[in-house]
Design a protein around this motif. Structure first.
Motif: not given
Length: 182
Positions: A97, A141, A148
């Motif tokens: 992320t 996220c 994920y």
């Protein structure tokens, strides 16, 4: 079975017929070199172990058709090890992320939620305008900082679907924020 002096080509051939001892000898012969090589490719102990294991699983599964140069399987094993390391690196990059830019991250930490929401209004407005699943994935996220894989479990989707939906949402959000800042 005595394996001293037996070539890797013979050990692979025997492995292809299901001879576990031959494969064990191949493992004993090359596992240290592969482990050292894997350490040069990745820095996490668990990743090294996974890469070496995946390399030998691949060797076991493909033993019947692997053609090795000379008499050593080591070059083929090293290339296979490298490929597994590259695949792992790509997989981790796809599931990483992105953090907020420095200024926005400071806002979220140093200011109260109302002021932070006001300063991030364009981003939050765009996230809120997304359909339910895309909005939830963005919340998980982008706002909560979940991976994920974690988001996929929570929303009941594949990791690939989460990545694609988040990529599409990021593009929409970037475009909207850029248009509103002009």
């Amino acid at each position: 079975m005595e394996t001293v002096g037996v070539s890797d080509r013979v050990l692979l051939h025997r492995s292809a017929t299901g001879d576990r001892r031959a494969f064990g000898a191949l493992f004993d012969r090359h596992s240290r070199a592969l482990t050292r090589y894997a350490w040069a490719l990745v820095s996490d102990r668990m990743d090294v172990q996974d890469i070496v294991q995946d390399t030998f699983v691949t060797a076991w599964n493909k033993a019947s058709w692997v053609t090795i140069a000379e008499s050593s399987a080591l070059p083929w094993l090293l290339v296979t090890c490298r490929n597994h390391a590259l695949n792992l690196r790509r997989k981790k990059a796809n599931h990483r992320t992105e953090s907020l830019p420095d200024g926005l991250a400071d806002v979220a930490v140093n200011e109260d939620r109302a002021l932070a929401a006001q300063r991030l209004r364009w981003v939050l407005t765009e996230i809120e305008s997304l359909d339910g699943l895309d909005r939830r994935i963005c919340e998980l996220c982008l706002i909560e900082g979940r991976s994920y894989a974690e988001a996929a479990v929570i929303v009941g989707a594949s990791v690939g679907a989460v990545g694609k939906r988040l990529e599409r949402a990021r593009t929409l959000i970037r475009t909207a924020v850029s248009n509103n800042e002009q």
